[in-house]
Design an enzyme around this catalytic site. Sequence first.
Site, PDB file in Angstrom:
ATOM      1  N   GLU A   1       0.030  -1.304   5.631  1.00  0.00           N
ATOM      2  CA  GLU A   1       1.118  -0.952   6.547  1.00  0.00           C
ATOM      3  C   GLU A   1       0.991   0.495   6.975  1.00  0.00           C
ATOM      4  O   GLU A   1       1.215   0.851   8.125  1.00  0.00           O
ATOM      5  CB  GLU A   1       2.473  -1.166   5.854  1.00  0.00           C
ATOM      6  CG  GLU A   1       3.671  -1.096   6.796  1.00  0.00           C
ATOM      7  CD  GLU A   1       4.314   0.277   6.926  1.00  0.00           C
ATOM      8  OE1 GLU A   1       5.232   0.417   7.739  1.00  0.00           O
ATOM      9  OE2 GLU A   1       3.900   1.223   6.225  1.00  0.00           O
TER      10      GLU A   1
ATOM     11  N   ASP B   1       0.826  -1.210   0.000  1.00  0.00           N
ATOM     12  CA  ASP B   1       0.000   0.000   0.000  1.00  0.00           C
ATOM     13  C   ASP B   1       0.861   1.261   0.000  1.00  0.00           C
ATOM     14  O   ASP B   1       2.039   1.223   0.316  1.00  0.00           O
ATOM     15  CB  ASP B   1      -0.930   0.024   1.223  1.00  0.00           C
ATOM     16  CG  ASP B   1      -0.192   0.051   2.560  1.00  0.00           C
ATOM     17  OD1 ASP B   1       0.777  -0.720   2.708  1.00  0.00           O
ATOM     18  OD2 ASP B   1      -0.565   0.849   3.443  1.00  0.00           O
TER      19      ASP B   1
HETATM   20 ZN   LIG Z   1       6.823   2.084   3.990  1.00  0.00          ZN
END
Ligand SMILES: [Zn+2]
Length: 416
Positions: free
Chosen positions: A181, A88
């Site tokens: 993340e 992401d």
């Molecule tokens: Zn990163």
Amino acid sequence: MNTATIEQLIVERFLRYTAIDTRSDDHIATKPSTAGQWDLLHLLVKELKELGLEDVLLNADGFLIARIPSNIPGSAQPPVIGFMAHVDTSPDMPGNGVRPQIIEAYDGSDIPLGDQWTLTTADNPLLKKYVGSTIITTDGRTLLGADDKAGVAEIMAVLQYYHDHPEIRHGALEIIFTADEETGHGMDGFPLEQLHARCCYTMDGGRSGEIESECFHANRVDITFTGVMYHPGAARGRMVNAITMANRFCMMIPQSESPETTDEREGYYYLGEISGDSSSCTLIMNLRDFEASGMERRIRVVEATAHAVQESSAAGKVDLKVIKQYVNMAEYVSKDPLVMEKLQQAVERAGITPIMQPIRGGTDGARLSEMGIPAPNIFAGGVNFHSRFEWVAVPAMVEAAVVIDTLIHLWSSEQA
Ligand SMILES: [Zn+2]
């Protein structure tokens, strides 16, 4: 490793991956939070299978785990080691329609990003190091996504290289790609039982040479201020305005300990998001500190501040929820000293001076380290993350791939 070949393998992948909008969304609780992350994960599954890998798992939470068997003959095998990156990009900047600018034979001057913005050498002295090389920037409208598609591309390029060069001996490898993340949910529900790696290197750092085994302790605090509503014309002595309460709270947070006023080993209070109206207001804060005791102090300060606002707000209400995000991985990584020793050696063998500093942030590696698998962070080459000024020098990505390859070789002389 032939660096011209690996460069080509990295750049073609990097451009393919950055074309997919994988911006995560911290207002959505499902994992992955956005459809674009699935698109990249499915593409990676396809590419891994094209490399002849049979053990490729993509689970319902968007964790992709691929196993590459050892090709070292005999029963004496090195330990399994892992490499990890996230698919992401940050919710803080648009990540759709990324149109990378590729600047070949960079001449050392300021780089226009579209017609509104400029990447200047004054703000980016590191650019001078790459005069004559290929630089990839944004066009000023979006982020680039080198965080962390540079990491994904480097790992995939090394796997492709090994596939094309079966004579290269390596032990068993595990590759982990995660989603979300950037919203702090990257490791929620991680299937730890699937992993056999002794350690797992996270390819999610910045400029060439950076290796990191220490990060912040991180907590998020959600604070809700509930006011007492009357018609404003008849409010005297009775109305309690939630916006006023939130404002009072923000004013009491130490301004000298904000992200804008701290660096190096200093922690901070970050007022990240506010929403609401006079009847109810919600504030999201991030607390960061390298020391556990420092984090405890920050939580006490926030609680005491909330209490003070409550006391001075008559019938208004303040509710506070502290949510743990990740912890400083230093103590977990240091339990297996070989993990950082090998990493430092690998960087030096690649001809790079290691830059060891604590990360003023966190990674999925911090959470994995806490779960028992040391996962220090390695540079992936990008600079100015989460910003339209994000850029990456191709030689830095090549160096990251060389470090991956060297690490694999260094570990192959150890016994599991
Ligand atoms: Zn990163």
